[in-house]
Design a protein around this motif. Structure first.
Motif, mmCIF file in Angstrom:
data_model
loop_
_atom_site.group_PDB
_atom_site.id
_atom_site.type_symbol
_atom_site.label_atom_id
_atom_site.label_comp_id
_atom_site.label_asym_id
_atom_site.label_seq_id
_atom_site.Cartn_x
_atom_site.Cartn_y
_atom_site.Cartn_z
ATOM 1 N N TYR A 1 5.110 0.202 -7.224
ATOM 2 C CA TYR A 1 5.104 0.836 -5.912
ATOM 3 C C TYR A 1 4.513 -0.112 -4.883
ATOM 4 C CZ TYR A 1 3.825 4.058 -2.176
ATOM 5 O OH TYR A 1 3.676 4.673 -0.957
ATOM 6 N N LYS A 2 5.261 -0.299 -3.772
ATOM 7 C CA LYS A 2 4.783 -1.176 -2.707
ATOM 8 C C LYS A 2 3.973 -0.332 -1.724
ATOM 9 C CE LYS A 2 6.543 -4.070 0.986
ATOM 10 N NZ LYS A 2 6.407 -3.065 2.050
ATOM 11 N N LYS A 3 2.698 -0.634 -1.625
ATOM 12 C CA LYS A 3 1.815 0.160 -0.775
ATOM 13 C C LYS A 3 2.059 -0.138 0.701
ATOM 14 C CE LYS A 3 -2.828 1.698 -0.198
ATOM 15 N NZ LYS A 3 -2.432 1.972 1.174
ATOM 16 N N HIS A 4 2.093 0.953 1.501
ATOM 17 C CA HIS A 4 2.306 0.803 2.937
ATOM 18 C C HIS A 4 1.028 0.341 3.613
ATOM 19 C CE1 HIS A 4 6.227 2.772 2.965
ATOM 20 N NE2 HIS A 4 5.729 3.574 2.036
ATOM 21 N N LYS A 5 1.185 -0.518 4.583
ATOM 22 C CA LYS A 5 0.046 -0.939 5.399
ATOM 23 C C LYS A 5 -0.019 -0.012 6.617
ATOM 24 C CE LYS A 5 -1.383 -5.018 3.593
ATOM 25 N NZ LYS A 5 -1.524 -4.573 2.211
ATOM 26 N N VAL A 6 -1.206 0.538 6.857
ATOM 27 C CA VAL A 6 -1.397 1.398 8.021
ATOM 28 C C VAL A 6 -2.152 0.608 9.081
ATOM 29 C CG1 VAL A 6 -2.410 3.547 8.865
ATOM 30 C CG2 VAL A 6 -1.460 3.448 6.572
ATOM 31 N N ALA A 7 -1.584 0.579 10.281
ATOM 32 C CA ALA A 7 -2.247 -0.135 11.379
ATOM 33 C C ALA A 7 -3.463 0.662 11.833
ATOM 34 C CB ALA A 7 -1.275 -0.307 12.535
ATOM 35 N N PRO A 8 -4.554 -0.023 12.212
ATOM 36 C CA PRO A 8 -5.741 0.696 12.699
ATOM 37 C C PRO A 8 -5.427 1.515 13.953
ATOM 38 C CG PRO A 8 -6.134 -1.694 12.586
ATOM 39 C CD PRO A 8 -4.726 -1.460 12.184
#
Length: 154
Positions: free
Chosen positions: A5-12
């Protein structure tokens, strides 16, 4: 074999520049209305600042930490029987569970605006009370009660 699973990056988030707050806003959001979710979270933070005279980000971090479980039970099948096996909770899941419990607790309250209910629940969590903390304690109690099956964990 399945791909990892490719983890999503959440922008600050825009106001506090914090990834945890951005994830919290995304959890508050219903049917894609992000601006509404942001209004709710930021007004809750304003209410917290007004009532406690402290930095809302610190209160938020403390509330999440207090509501985060250390142990949880996971069902495991062993020879036809299903056991509730206590396991340690990973860091990301801790944040996810704490967020979910705080929001569920705030949503279950009646009669006030969501921002007020959310602010109240966050302040309750800092003082180790409220429904989210109760949920954490119940989870810990379940894990403690099923400690006998801990040897099934791998």
């Amino acid at each position: 074999m399945r791909r990892a699973y490719k983890k999503h990056k959440v922008a600050p988030d825009g106001v506090y520049g914090d990834v945890a707050v951005a994830q919290f806003i995304n959890k508050v959001m219903k049917s894609g209305k992000k601006s509404t979710a942001q209004k709710i979270v930021y007004s809750a933070f304003d209410i917290i600042k007004e009532k406690t005279k402290k930095e809302p980000l610190e209160i938020f971090k403390q509330a999440i930490e207090n509501a985060s479980p250390l142990l949880e039970v996971k069902p495991k099948r062993v020879g036809g029987a299903t056991y509730q096996v206590p396991m340690e909770v990973r860091g990301e899941r801790k944040l996810a569970l704490a967020t979910k419990w705080i929001l569920d607790a705030a949503r279950s309250k009646k009669g006030k605006a969501m921002a007020e209910k959310l602010a109240q629940e966050l302040m309750d969590c800092v003082n180790n009370q409220g429904n989210a903390i109760k949920k954490k304690q119940d989870t810990h109690r379940m894990a403690e009660a099923n400690k006998a099956f801990a040897h099934f964990a791998r």
